[in-house]
Design an enzyme around this catalytic site. Sequence first.
Site, short mmCIF file in Angstrom:
data_model
loop_
_atom_site.label_atom_id
_atom_site.label_comp_id
_atom_site.label_asym_id
_atom_site.label_seq_id
_atom_site.Cartn_x
_atom_site.Cartn_y
_atom_site.Cartn_z
N ARG A 80 0.34 -1.34 -0.42
CA ARG A 80 0.04 -0.27 0.26
C ARG A 80 0.79 1.25 0.09
O ARG A 80 2.19 1.09 0.70
CB ARG A 80 -1.09 0.00 1.29
CG ARG A 80 -1.53 -0.62 1.32
CD ARG A 80 -2.75 -1.28 2.57
NE ARG A 80 -4.17 -2.02 2.20
CZ ARG A 80 -4.02 -3.58 2.21
NH1 ARG A 80 -2.47 -3.91 2.70
NH2 ARG A 80 -5.03 -4.03 1.83
N HIS A 105 -1.02 -2.34 -4.71
CA HIS A 105 -0.65 -3.79 -5.61
C HIS A 105 -0.36 -3.14 -6.64
O HIS A 105 -0.75 -3.42 -7.80
CB HIS A 105 -1.02 -4.20 -5.67
CG HIS A 105 -0.80 -5.64 -4.18
ND1 HIS A 105 0.49 -5.54 -3.62
CD2 HIS A 105 -1.45 -6.50 -3.85
CE1 HIS A 105 0.38 -6.44 -2.90
NE2 HIS A 105 -1.26 -6.85 -2.25
N HIS A 177 2.88 -13.31 -5.83
CA HIS A 177 1.72 -13.06 -4.67
C HIS A 177 1.53 -14.00 -4.86
O HIS A 177 0.19 -14.81 -4.59
CB HIS A 177 1.01 -11.96 -5.20
CG HIS A 177 -0.40 -11.57 -3.76
ND1 HIS A 177 -1.11 -12.49 -3.78
CD2 HIS A 177 -0.02 -10.06 -3.31
CE1 HIS A 177 -1.09 -11.77 -2.27
NE2 HIS A 177 -0.83 -10.24 -2.45
N ASP A 241 -1.26 -9.66 8.53
CA ASP A 241 -1.51 -9.11 7.23
C ASP A 241 -0.29 -8.37 7.80
O ASP A 241 -0.82 -7.17 7.63
CB ASP A 241 -3.20 -8.94 6.51
CG ASP A 241 -2.78 -8.21 5.17
OD1 ASP A 241 -1.34 -8.56 4.79
OD2 ASP A 241 -3.76 -7.78 4.84
N GLU A 304 5.46 -12.90 0.77
CA GLU A 304 6.17 -11.70 -0.29
C GLU A 304 6.85 -11.36 0.24
O GLU A 304 6.86 -10.41 1.10
CB GLU A 304 4.63 -10.40 -0.12
CG GLU A 304 2.98 -11.68 -0.78
CD GLU A 304 2.21 -10.30 -0.23
OE1 GLU A 304 1.74 -9.38 -1.34
OE2 GLU A 304 1.62 -11.29 0.67
#
Length: 339
Positions: A80, A105, A177, A241, A304
């Site tokens: 982000r 992204h 991803h 996350d 990631e």
Amino acid sequence: MITSKIFGSFENQDVIEYTLSNDQGMQVSVLSYGGIISRIIVADKNGLKENVVIGFNCMSEYQRYGHHYFGSLVGRFCNRIAKASFSLDGIVYKLAKNDKENSLHGGMKGFDKILWLVQPQEKNNSLKLSYTSKDGDEGYPGNLNVEVTYTLTDDNSIRIDYSASTDKPTVVNLTNHSYFNLSAGKVPDILGHELVIDANEFTIVDESLIPTGQFAGVKNTPMDFTIGKMIGTDIPPSGYDHNYVLNIESNKAASLYEPLSGRFMEVFTTEPGLQFYSGNSLQEIVSDNFKDGHLYKHGALCLEAQHFPDSPNHPEFPNTVIRPGDVYRQVTLYKFSVK
């Protein structure tokens, strides 16, 4: 060995699926659309070869679920950017908003939704993907030339080499991803996977998952994977996350073990961060390689390798700016074995 076949079409052009195979019988398939890793076929402890990433059998499903970025290359800037804007050399750049007020992204049509030029490299068992993102694309400055090379080695490693150059100062943050479930879907969630992340800190974020600029220690919190534990041991209600601040002493960022299959995956990277996403929003997705044909919450996870989220707005974070004459480089490797 490298094979290829037509997978579908996008914008009136063929989408090609390329498959790399090694001497161990491992296979990795990659689409020219989005640079997507569509399959990773690898043996379990009994020699059974199965797909351990979430994928689909047709283009329409990848487009239907595009907001999940299944298996794709992500850029220009993964993760982000707050308020979809950043300032560079005194100029404010406005980006596409696709995550409420933020940019996520790469924007509305990032690297996950374009056709890459793919050149098979038989000698190295590699696929070289290239793309030029034009000046102003999704609001980013500079013509950005990007190359990503997927290599399948004989020790069952997938090596991903990224490089990029620009003709104007800009920002870059690239990743892959892929969503992993090392049981190949026989276990419907990843809560029993054992995870190790070599990080003592993570970046604190606000309610919209934008970093505050501060770091927090993982010790004695649910965020601690330094010793290794099952993901479901003390998973927060909202799941994971989070961007982990990797320890710089080693380039081994993480490892993942699934007891039923015995599959073991190690992640090595040159990047300073690792985003661990526990598949918190994977509800009721039809998935071709899952046992019952559906994918549920926490059905797969992402690891990631990347620079930190919102880095262009945090000069205290590792640098994501590149200028003419610079070359952005990143190497991440996923190595598979059994134990």
